[in-house]
Design a protein around this motif. Sequence first.
Motif, PDB file in Angstrom:
ATOM      1  N   UNK A  43       2.715   7.871  -8.157  1.00 50.04           N
ATOM      2  CA  UNK A  43       3.331   7.191  -7.021  1.00 50.04           C
ATOM      3  C   UNK A  43       4.840   7.395  -6.978  1.00 50.04           C
ATOM      4  N   UNK A  44       5.344   8.424  -7.640  1.00 52.07           N
ATOM      5  CA  UNK A  44       6.775   8.714  -7.612  1.00 52.07           C
ATOM      6  C   UNK A  44       7.526   7.940  -8.672  1.00 52.07           C
ATOM      7  N   UNK A  45       8.845   8.198  -8.769  1.00 51.51           N
ATOM      8  CA  UNK A  45       9.638   7.650  -9.878  1.00 51.51           C
ATOM      9  C   UNK A  45       9.744   6.125  -9.894  1.00 51.51           C
ATOM     10  N   UNK A  46       9.719   5.450  -8.764  1.00 52.12           N
ATOM     11  CA  UNK A  46       9.887   3.991  -8.758  1.00 52.12           C
ATOM     12  C   UNK A  46       8.659   3.273  -9.310  1.00 52.12           C
ATOM     13  N   UNK A  47       7.464   3.811  -9.113  1.00 47.65           N
ATOM     14  CA  UNK A  47       6.228   3.158  -9.542  1.00 47.65           C
ATOM     15  C   UNK A  47       5.584   3.892 -10.710  1.00 47.65           C
ATOM     16  N   UNK A  48       5.674   5.210 -10.700  1.00 44.76           N
ATOM     17  CA  UNK A  48       5.127   6.006 -11.789  1.00 44.76           C
ATOM     18  C   UNK A  48       3.658   6.346 -11.608  1.00 44.76           C
ATOM     19  N   UNK A  49       3.055   6.757 -12.711  1.00 46.11           N
ATOM     20  CA  UNK A  49       1.636   7.132 -12.706  1.00 46.11           C
ATOM     21  C   UNK A  49       0.817   5.900 -13.058  1.00 46.11           C
ATOM     22  N   UNK A  50      -0.163   5.602 -12.219  1.00 48.10           N
ATOM     23  CA  UNK A  50      -1.031   4.448 -12.405  1.00 48.10           C
ATOM     24  C   UNK A  50      -2.487   4.897 -12.482  1.00 48.10           C
ATOM     25  N   UNK A  51      -3.312   4.083 -13.141  1.00 47.32           N
ATOM     26  CA  UNK A  51      -4.739   4.386 -13.303  1.00 47.32           C
ATOM     27  C   UNK A  51      -5.560   3.578 -12.314  1.00 47.32           C
ATOM     28  N   UNK A  52      -6.670   4.187 -11.883  1.00 45.39           N
ATOM     29  CA  UNK A  52      -7.586   3.513 -10.976  1.00 45.39           C
ATOM     30  C   UNK A  52      -9.008   3.967 -11.268  1.00 45.39           C
ATOM     31  N   UNK A  53      -9.945   3.057 -11.136  1.00 42.42           N
ATOM     32  CA  UNK A  53     -11.358   3.398 -11.183  1.00 42.42           C
ATOM     33  C   UNK A  53     -11.830   3.427  -9.736  1.00 42.42           C
ATOM     34  N   UNK A  54     -12.475   4.526  -9.339  1.00 43.83           N
ATOM     35  CA  UNK A  54     -12.880   4.665  -7.940  1.00 43.83           C
ATOM     36  C   UNK A  54     -14.324   5.118  -7.835  1.00 43.83           C
TER      37      UNK A  54
ATOM     38  N   UNK B 282      -9.119   7.743 -12.284  1.00 43.50           N
ATOM     39  CA  UNK B 282      -8.047   8.527 -11.674  1.00 43.50           C
ATOM     40  C   UNK B 282      -6.703   8.156 -12.274  1.00 43.50           C
ATOM     41  N   UNK B 283      -5.805   9.151 -12.325  1.00 39.39           N
ATOM     42  CA  UNK B 283      -4.397   8.917 -12.621  1.00 39.39           C
ATOM     43  C   UNK B 283      -3.651   9.391 -11.387  1.00 39.39           C
ATOM     44  N   UNK B 284      -2.873   8.478 -10.801  1.00 43.25           N
ATOM     45  CA  UNK B 284      -2.230   8.735  -9.512  1.00 43.25           C
ATOM     46  C   UNK B 284      -0.723   8.600  -9.669  1.00 43.25           C
TER      47      UNK B 284
ATOM     48  N   UNK C  82       0.859  -1.184   0.000  1.00 38.63           N
ATOM     49  CA  UNK C  82       0.000   0.000   0.000  1.00 38.63           C
ATOM     50  C   UNK C  82       0.891   1.228   0.000  1.00 38.63           C
ATOM     51  N   UNK C  83       0.725   2.056  -1.027  1.00 39.88           N
ATOM     52  CA  UNK C  83       1.554   3.249  -1.193  1.00 39.88           C
ATOM     53  C   UNK C  83       0.680   4.490  -1.261  1.00 39.88           C
ATOM     54  N   UNK C  84       1.312   5.636  -1.017  1.00 36.66           N
ATOM     55  CA  UNK C  84       0.622   6.915  -1.157  1.00 36.66           C
ATOM     56  C   UNK C  84       1.019   7.517  -2.505  1.00 36.66           C
ATOM     57  N   UNK C  85       0.037   8.163  -3.111  1.00 39.14           N
ATOM     58  CA  UNK C  85       0.281   8.847  -4.369  1.00 39.14           C
ATOM     59  C   UNK C  85      -0.584  10.087  -4.449  1.00 39.14           C
ATOM     60  N   UNK C  86      -0.270  10.950  -5.389  1.00 41.89           N
ATOM     61  CA  UNK C  86      -1.023  12.184  -5.595  1.00 41.89           C
ATOM     62  C   UNK C  86      -1.837  12.074  -6.877  1.00 41.89           C
ATOM     63  N   UNK C  87      -3.119  12.374  -6.774  1.00 44.79           N
ATOM     64  CA  UNK C  87      -3.986  12.338  -7.954  1.00 44.79           C
ATOM     65  C   UNK C  87      -3.602  13.493  -8.878  1.00 44.79           C
ATOM     66  N   UNK C  88      -3.253  13.153 -10.117  1.00 45.61           N
ATOM     67  CA  UNK C  88      -2.850  14.173 -11.082  1.00 45.61           C
ATOM     68  C   UNK C  88      -3.912  14.398 -12.157  1.00 45.61           C
ATOM     69  N   UNK C  89      -4.880  13.477 -12.265  1.00 47.66           N
ATOM     70  CA  UNK C  89      -5.980  13.640 -13.218  1.00 47.66           C
ATOM     71  C   UNK C  89      -7.176  12.834 -12.715  1.00 47.66           C
ATOM     72  N   UNK C  90      -8.359  13.373 -12.970  1.00 47.48           N
ATOM     73  CA  UNK C  90      -9.610  12.683 -12.626  1.00 47.48           C
ATOM     74  C   UNK C  90     -10.601  12.957 -13.739  1.00 47.48           C
TER      75      UNK C  90
END
Length: 124
Positions: free
Chosen positions: A51-62, A47-49, A26-34
């Motif tokens: 998670x920093x350089x190691x994980x990158x931007x990931x998509x989620x349906x919420x 959502x596009x979140x 479980x990681x923290x990320x900042x929402x950059x697009x909704x």
Amino acid sequence: MTHALPDANAPAAPVISFDDFLKVDIRVGTIVAAHPFPEARNPAWKLEIDFGPAIGIKKSSAQIVEHYSPDTLIGRQVAAVVNFPPRQIGKAMSEVLTVGFPDAAGAVVLFAPDQPVANGARLF
């Protein structure tokens, strides 16, 4: 990703080992697009979140439309499980499971740190 919400009055889940807990990343990320997600079976945002350089931007349906609009989500930090396999939700691929708790009516309230932390920080 969506799942049935557990009942707040249900007993605790069966005991697991600490090693089992560590398997859930479980990681923290900042929402950059909704974005609106009109094709979703239940009202949701895409959502596009970040998670920093190691994980990158990931998509989620919420399914969080009851408490959040796209403009209030941008810049908000959220927690998400980043090591589940991607899941097809309607026409979108959800890469992470954004986590929250149900309010009294069952609507999702996002889980987030109460102070800013680095994107990609892991829950422990």
